[in-house]
Motif scaffolding. Structure first.
Motif, PDB file in Angstrom:
ATOM      1  N   GLY A 257     -51.953 159.232 129.763  1.00 40.45           N
ATOM      2  CA  GLY A 257     -51.331 157.947 129.453  1.00 40.45           C
ATOM      3  C   GLY A 257     -49.815 158.007 129.375  1.00 40.45           C
ATOM      4  O   GLY A 257     -49.207 158.977 129.809  1.00 40.45           O
ATOM      5  N   CYS A 258     -49.225 156.951 128.786  1.00 39.62           N
ATOM      6  CA  CYS A 258     -47.755 156.881 128.689  1.00 39.62           C
ATOM      7  C   CYS A 258     -47.237 157.820 127.618  1.00 39.62           C
ATOM      8  O   CYS A 258     -46.083 158.224 127.633  1.00 39.62           O
ATOM      9  N   GLY A 259     -48.099 158.166 126.660  1.00 42.48           N
ATOM     10  CA  GLY A 259     -47.707 159.108 125.610  1.00 42.48           C
ATOM     11  C   GLY A 259     -46.969 158.475 124.445  1.00 42.48           C
ATOM     12  O   GLY A 259     -46.746 159.122 123.427  1.00 42.48           O
ATOM     13  N   THR A 260     -46.601 157.208 124.573  1.00 44.24           N
ATOM     14  CA  THR A 260     -45.796 156.616 123.496  1.00 44.24           C
ATOM     15  C   THR A 260     -46.454 155.416 122.800  1.00 44.24           C
ATOM     16  O   THR A 260     -46.064 155.071 121.700  1.00 44.24           O
ATOM     17  N   CYS A 261     -47.447 154.788 123.420  1.00 37.77           N
ATOM     18  CA  CYS A 261     -48.072 153.631 122.761  1.00 37.77           C
ATOM     19  C   CYS A 261     -48.989 154.137 121.629  1.00 37.77           C
ATOM     20  O   CYS A 261     -49.360 155.312 121.610  1.00 37.77           O
ATOM     21  N   PRO A 262     -49.355 153.275 120.671  1.00 44.22           N
ATOM     22  CA  PRO A 262     -50.172 153.740 119.543  1.00 44.22           C
ATOM     23  C   PRO A 262     -51.497 154.383 119.971  1.00 44.22           C
ATOM     24  O   PRO A 262     -51.928 155.376 119.372  1.00 44.22           O
ATOM     25  N   ALA A 263     -52.120 153.867 121.040  1.00 47.62           N
ATOM     26  CA  ALA A 263     -53.410 154.420 121.488  1.00 47.62           C
ATOM     27  C   ALA A 263     -53.223 155.833 122.047  1.00 47.62           C
ATOM     28  O   ALA A 263     -54.030 156.730 121.792  1.00 47.62           O
ATOM     29  N   CYS A 264     -52.158 156.032 122.827  1.00 47.94           N
ATOM     30  CA  CYS A 264     -51.866 157.356 123.380  1.00 47.94           C
ATOM     31  C   CYS A 264     -51.555 158.354 122.275  1.00 47.94           C
ATOM     32  O   CYS A 264     -52.000 159.497 122.312  1.00 47.94           O
ATOM     33  N   LYS A 265     -50.764 157.908 121.300  1.00 50.43           N
ATOM     34  CA  LYS A 265     -50.375 158.819 120.215  1.00 50.43           C
ATOM     35  C   LYS A 265     -51.610 159.331 119.479  1.00 50.43           C
ATOM     36  O   LYS A 265     -51.734 160.518 119.218  1.00 50.43           O
TER      37      LYS A 265
ATOM     38  N   THR B   9     -57.179 155.046 127.954  1.00 49.82           N
ATOM     39  CA  THR B   9     -57.075 154.563 126.581  1.00 49.82           C
ATOM     40  C   THR B   9     -55.745 153.850 126.379  1.00 49.82           C
ATOM     41  O   THR B   9     -55.592 153.021 125.496  1.00 49.82           O
ATOM     42  N   CYS B  10     -54.779 154.186 127.234  1.00 53.81           N
ATOM     43  CA  CYS B  10     -53.378 153.763 127.091  1.00 53.81           C
ATOM     44  C   CYS B  10     -53.205 152.243 127.165  1.00 53.81           C
ATOM     45  O   CYS B  10     -53.742 151.598 128.059  1.00 53.81           O
ATOM     46  N   TYR B  11     -52.424 151.698 126.232  1.00 49.36           N
ATOM     47  CA  TYR B  11     -52.132 150.263 126.254  1.00 49.36           C
ATOM     48  C   TYR B  11     -51.223 149.886 127.432  1.00 49.36           C
ATOM     49  O   TYR B  11     -51.067 148.706 127.736  1.00 49.36           O
TER      50      TYR B  11
HETATM   51 ZN    ZN Z   1     -49.984 154.737 126.287  1.00 47.55          ZN
END
Ligand code: ZN
Length: 234
Positions: free
Chosen positions: A195-203, A186-188
């Motif tokens: 995911g990266c945990g910080t992009c809007p999609a991850c959040k 899902t991660c941008y």
């Molecule tokens: Zn992300």
């Protein structure tokens, strides 16, 4: 005879993977379609292919590079930064017309496959302001496509009124919770799983997951069942 064939618009993310498994429970024959539009992460297409393989679903990858040419966005241009929309603006990840185009081509494919059902993971509840995720848009397009091809397609949107927590709950009910949690993207920033945990999609994804896990643990509390070496006695 009633038509029980479906085409699922499939990106390999949390929502469309949940929809793909949902469709497998609803329909007799399910095929998935992924659109390649030179999205930021080519890995997205590979990720979708792996999941479709695992679920035993025929996977179609259709080239839609035209969308990339026409619609510069953070998902189609690496030089555009991923930003959440503020002051009523759309996020930089909005690809104008994307769901319109995807659903239209998925329906044309459905016609070739003699399927009457199209499934998409769009959702109005947690929507980031994308106008083509709205229920009214999908219903309107459904009517238009039926008129365009003189047919009776039905576009299904099982996630339309669910928030992310409820989408995790649905994946759990469908028995695909671990698959969705570990193998979808899902991660941008193109990172599979958490995911990266910080992009809007991850959040959005991770907040929903945390909420769902808290709720699930609360439900499973109560009298502790005795267990010896992992064997539970009820
Ligand atoms: Zn992300």
């Amino acid at each position: 005879m009633e038509n029980r064939r479906a085409v699922v618009v499939f990106s390999g993310g949390q929502d469309s993977t949940t929809c793909l498994v949902w469709a497998q429970r609803q329909f007799e024959r399910v095929e998935a379609v992924t659109f390649r539009y030179n999205q930021r992460h080519e890995e997205e297409v590979e990720c979708a292919r792996r999941i479709a393989d695992k679920l035993g679903v025929t996977h179609h990858v259709l080239d839609l590079n035209l969308l990339n040419q026409l619609a510069p966005s953070a998902l189609t241009r690496t030089e555009i930064e991923v930003t959440a929309g503020s002051n009523g603006e759309l996020p930089s990840t909005f690809v104008p017309g994307r769901n319109h185009i995807f659903l239209s081509f998925a329906t044309i494919l459905a016609r070739q496959l003699q399927a009457k059902h199209i499934v998409t993971g769009v959702c109005e509840t947690d929507f980031s302001g994308y106008p083509d995720c709205r229920d009214v848009f999908v219903k309107s397009l459904n009517v238009t496509l039926n008129l365009a091809m003189d047919d009776q397609f039905v576009i299904h949107t099982p996630l339309m009124w669910l928030d992310k927590k409820e989408t995790w709950a649905l994946a759990d009910q469908l028995g695909c919770f671990d698959l969705v949690r570990e193998e979808t993207m899902t991660c941008y920033n193109g990172i599979i799983g958490p995911g990266c945990g910080t992009c809007p999609a991850c959040k959005l994804r991770n907040r929903g997951l945390a909420e769902y896990l808290t709720e699930r643990e609360a439900k499973h509390e109560g009298p502790v069942t005795p267990s010896i070496d992992g064997i539970t006695f009820r």
